[in-house]
Every structure is written in C-alpha cells, then in structure tokens.
Motif scaffolding. Structure first.
Motif, PDB file in Angstrom:
ATOM      1  N   GLY A 106       5.826  16.733  -2.202  1.00  0.00           N
ATOM      2  CA  GLY A 106       6.881  16.507  -1.206  1.00  0.00           C
ATOM      3  C   GLY A 106       7.674  15.218  -1.340  1.00  0.00           C
ATOM      4  N   GLU A 107       7.359  14.385  -2.328  1.00  0.00           N
ATOM      5  CA  GLU A 107       8.101  13.126  -2.459  1.00  0.00           C
ATOM      6  C   GLU A 107       9.521  13.421  -2.963  1.00  0.00           C
ATOM      7  N   THR A 108      10.507  12.946  -2.220  1.00  0.00           N
ATOM      8  CA  THR A 108      11.908  13.206  -2.593  1.00  0.00           C
ATOM      9  C   THR A 108      12.482  12.009  -3.354  1.00  0.00           C
ATOM     10  N   ASP A 109      13.639  12.224  -3.993  1.00  0.00           N
ATOM     11  CA  ASP A 109      14.328  11.119  -4.678  1.00  0.00           C
ATOM     12  C   ASP A 109      14.651  10.001  -3.693  1.00  0.00           C
ATOM     13  N   LYS A 110      14.990  10.395  -2.478  1.00  0.00           N
ATOM     14  CA  LYS A 110      15.368   9.407  -1.463  1.00  0.00           C
ATOM     15  C   LYS A 110      14.170   8.505  -1.120  1.00  0.00           C
ATOM     16  N   LEU A 111      13.016   9.132  -0.985  1.00  0.00           N
ATOM     17  CA  LEU A 111      11.807   8.371  -0.678  1.00  0.00           C
ATOM     18  C   LEU A 111      11.427   7.480  -1.874  1.00  0.00           C
ATOM     19  N   ILE A 112      11.590   8.016  -3.061  1.00  0.00           N
ATOM     20  CA  ILE A 112      11.277   7.237  -4.277  1.00  0.00           C
ATOM     21  C   ILE A 112      12.197   6.007  -4.330  1.00  0.00           C
ATOM     22  N   ASN A 113      13.457   6.208  -3.983  1.00  0.00           N
ATOM     23  CA  ASN A 113      14.413   5.100  -3.961  1.00  0.00           C
ATOM     24  C   ASN A 113      13.949   3.996  -2.993  1.00  0.00           C
ATOM     25  N   LEU A 114      13.455   4.388  -1.838  1.00  0.00           N
ATOM     26  CA  LEU A 114      12.958   3.389  -0.871  1.00  0.00           C
ATOM     27  C   LEU A 114      11.728   2.678  -1.425  1.00  0.00           C
ATOM     28  N   LYS A 115      10.867   3.438  -2.074  1.00  0.00           N
ATOM     29  CA  LYS A 115       9.648   2.851  -2.657  1.00  0.00           C
ATOM     30  C   LYS A 115      10.018   1.852  -3.752  1.00  0.00           C
ATOM     31  N   ILE A 116      10.998   2.226  -4.585  1.00  0.00           N
ATOM     32  CA  ILE A 116      11.420   1.324  -5.672  1.00  0.00           C
ATOM     33  C   ILE A 116      11.941   0.018  -5.075  1.00  0.00           C
ATOM     34  N   LYS A 117      12.768   0.147  -4.038  1.00  0.00           N
ATOM     35  CA  LYS A 117      13.335  -1.071  -3.430  1.00  0.00           C
ATOM     36  C   LYS A 117      12.229  -1.954  -2.853  1.00  0.00           C
ATOM     37  N   SER A 118      11.260  -1.331  -2.186  1.00  0.00           N
ATOM     38  CA  SER A 118      10.185  -2.138  -1.581  1.00  0.00           C
ATOM     39  C   SER A 118       9.323  -2.780  -2.673  1.00  0.00           C
ATOM     40  N   ALA A 119       9.124  -2.067  -3.771  1.00  0.00           N
ATOM     41  CA  ALA A 119       8.284  -2.612  -4.857  1.00  0.00           C
ATOM     42  C   ALA A 119       9.002  -3.761  -5.571  1.00  0.00           C
ATOM     43  N   ILE A 120      10.318  -3.630  -5.756  1.00  0.00           N
ATOM     44  CA  ILE A 120      11.066  -4.725  -6.395  1.00  0.00           C
ATOM     45  C   ILE A 120      10.989  -5.961  -5.494  1.00  0.00           C
ATOM     46  N   LYS A 121      11.148  -5.739  -4.201  1.00  0.00           N
ATOM     47  CA  LYS A 121      11.083  -6.841  -3.241  1.00  0.00           C
ATOM     48  C   LYS A 121       9.724  -7.538  -3.295  1.00  0.00           C
ATOM     49  N   ALA A 122       8.680  -6.752  -3.521  1.00  0.00           N
ATOM     50  CA  ALA A 122       7.327  -7.322  -3.566  1.00  0.00           C
ATOM     51  C   ALA A 122       7.048  -8.005  -4.910  1.00  0.00           C
ATOM     52  N   GLY A 123       7.967  -7.849  -5.870  1.00  0.00           N
ATOM     53  CA  GLY A 123       7.780  -8.511  -7.175  1.00  0.00           C
ATOM     54  C   GLY A 123       7.069  -7.653  -8.202  1.00  0.00           C
ATOM     55  N   LEU A 124       7.032  -6.351  -7.977  1.00  0.00           N
ATOM     56  CA  LEU A 124       6.405  -5.463  -8.971  1.00  0.00           C
ATOM     57  C   LEU A 124       7.469  -4.933  -9.928  1.00  0.00           C
ATOM     58  N   LYS A 125       7.056  -4.660 -11.151  1.00  0.00           N
ATOM     59  CA  LYS A 125       7.972  -4.030 -12.111  1.00  0.00           C
ATOM     60  C   LYS A 125       7.779  -2.520 -12.017  1.00  0.00           C
ATOM     61  N   ILE A 126       8.882  -1.813 -12.145  1.00  0.00           N
ATOM     62  CA  ILE A 126       8.863  -0.371 -11.870  1.00  0.00           C
ATOM     63  C   ILE A 126       8.769   0.473 -13.139  1.00  0.00           C
ATOM     64  N   ILE A 127       7.906   1.480 -13.082  1.00  0.00           N
ATOM     65  CA  ILE A 127       7.881   2.529 -14.115  1.00  0.00           C
ATOM     66  C   ILE A 127       8.277   3.808 -13.373  1.00  0.00           C
ATOM     67  N   LEU A 128       9.508   4.252 -13.581  1.00  0.00           N
ATOM     68  CA  LEU A 128      10.010   5.421 -12.843  1.00  0.00           C
ATOM     69  C   LEU A 128       9.847   6.685 -13.693  1.00  0.00           C
ATOM     70  N   CYS A 129       9.139   7.661 -13.125  1.00  0.00           N
ATOM     71  CA  CYS A 129       8.950   8.934 -13.839  1.00  0.00           C
ATOM     72  C   CYS A 129      10.036   9.928 -13.444  1.00  0.00           C
TER      73      CYS A 129
END
Ligand code: PGA
Length: 246
Positions: A106-129
């Motif tokens: 059920g994870e949507t692109d929109k939710l993934i986008n929010l997760k990416i933004k929160s992870a960048i803010k936290a200082g994590l590097k993203i691996i997007l599948c």
C-alpha cells in the motif's frame, strides 16, 4: 573488469538476529584486504540490528542503513513505527525507501516522497527503489512506470544527484529471474536520461547471485547492486563482489 566505484547494498529484509552478525567478520576481513578495487558495502538489517551492527562496524569501511521509516519527521503517537531521525540516532547512514515489498502493501509514491524528505532532513542518504511489475512489463509500460515513480517520489527534492536509485523490476525480486541484458541496459539509460547531466548512482536489484553477476557486471552504466537473499550469506555476498571486479 571494471575499475569503477561500485555500491553493494545488502538488504536483509526481515531476517537476522544478534548471532547472525558474527557471520560478517569474513566480509570485514575481505573489505580490509581488498586494496585495489573501489567499493562501498552498505548493510541494511532489520531495525533491531542497526545499533549492534553499527557498533560492530565502527572501525571498518562497511556502512549501515535502514530498510524503511515512518514518514513523520517528528516523534508522535504512531504505535510500532520508527522515524528517520530515530534510525540516524542508532547508527544508520543510509535508508532504502520505496521497496516493492512495501509498495505492494500500500505504500504510494506520495508517501515515499514524504519519507524521502523526512530522511534527508534527518541526515540519511537515500536508496530509492523503482521498478515495474510483470503486468506492467507485459503491457510495455516499463518506461512509463519508471518515469512516474521518479517524478512523484522525487517531487520538490533539490539535490536529486545525491540519491542512489535502485532499479528493481518487481518480477525479478526473489524469483531467480533477471531482465534480458539489453532490456536492462535500456532501462538504466532511460533512468539516467531522466536526470540529465547530474545523474545519480544507479544500481540493479533483483535475484543478483554468484552466477548471474558475470553477465550483470558487463553493464557499464551500472554503479552497483542491491542484493537481497544472497546478501544473508557472507560467502555468497563476497563472491558477488569479487566477481564484479573480475
Ligand atoms: P533478491 O532481493 O536479491 O532476494 O531478489 C532483492 C531486493 O529485494 O531488494
């Protein structure tokens, strides 16, 4: 033989316990002894192992990542969830987001986008599948799906070149199947072109193993591999890395 800098991401999914971590000693030894090849190994264990693993890997070149997070950047009443800053706090440096196993539940692109933004803010590097399903592939919709996932997941994100993209056709994950090499090359070029000059690193994931790596490594445009099942066995994982540089 490649002399490129390669990424090897180990996605342990919901496998592993404290005892499993002992099996990484051979990977640490291998990474210390590999002087001539340039690569980065990132272990993404379940959340329960991030802290002990990051302690264990402290004086090594291996890095730790997480497999998912809640989209909320702040603490909150979300029972059973963990956010990006909590993962950073226990030692994660990277995070896998948008994995098809989560998209399927059920994870949507929109939710993934929010997760990416929160992870960048936290200082994590993203691996997007990203990747198409078998049905989408059969309907010749691969490029359309990839373009949509890239556009929506990375909406309003500035430094896209910092994000590692893992192209993982859903039908190849855990099935033993890999794409035909020319199709895979075309998909990688298509993804690269979406980013223009500042292309991010692009990895392939889906049933990577000690046999098919001999073919996969010949795709020069790839920057590495995301390995699921085979990464849980250190011997198999080392074999994949060694063969990439052969
Ligand atoms: P697999 O998993 O290597 O077991 O196919 C890849 C993944 O889920 O990222």
């Amino acid at each position: 033989m490649t002399n490129k800098y390669m990424y090897f991401i180990a996605n342990w999914k919901m496998f592993g316990n404290l005892r499993t971590l002992n099996s990484l000693d051979s990977v640490i030894k291998f990474s210390n002894s590999s002087k001539k090849n340039k690569f980065k190994i990132i272990y993404c264990p379940p959340n329960t192992l991030i802290r002990p693993l990051s302690k264990r890997l402290k004086k090594t070149k291996l890095l730790v990542g997480a497999q998912n997070c809640h989209h909320n950047e702040n603490y909150g009443a979300f029972t059973g969830s963990v956010n990006a800053k909590m993962l950073k706090d226990v030692g994660a440096k990277y995070i896998i987001l948008g994995h098809s196993e989560n998209r399927q539940s059920g994870e949507t692109d929109k939710l993934i986008n929010l997760k990416i933004k929160s992870a960048i803010k936290a200082g994590l590097k993203i691996i997007l599948c990203i990747g198409e399903t078998l049905n989408e592939k059969r309907k010749n919709k691969t490029n359309q799906v990839l373009a949509k996932q890239i556009k929506n997941c990375l909406k309003s994100i500035n430094k896209k070149s910092d994000i590692v993209i893992a192209y993982e056709p859903v039908w190849s994950i855990g099935t033993g199947l890999i794409p035909k090499l020319d199709n895979l090359s075309k998909s990688i070029s298509f993804i690269k072109n979406k980013f223009g000059k500042k292309s991010p690193k692009i990895l392939y994931g889906g049933s990577v193993n000690g046999n098919n790596i001999a073919q996969l490594k010949d795709i020069n445009s790839l920057d590495g591999f995301l390995v699921g099942g085979a990464s849980q066995n250190s011997k198999k994982f080392i074999d994949i890395i060694k063969k990439t540089f052969n």
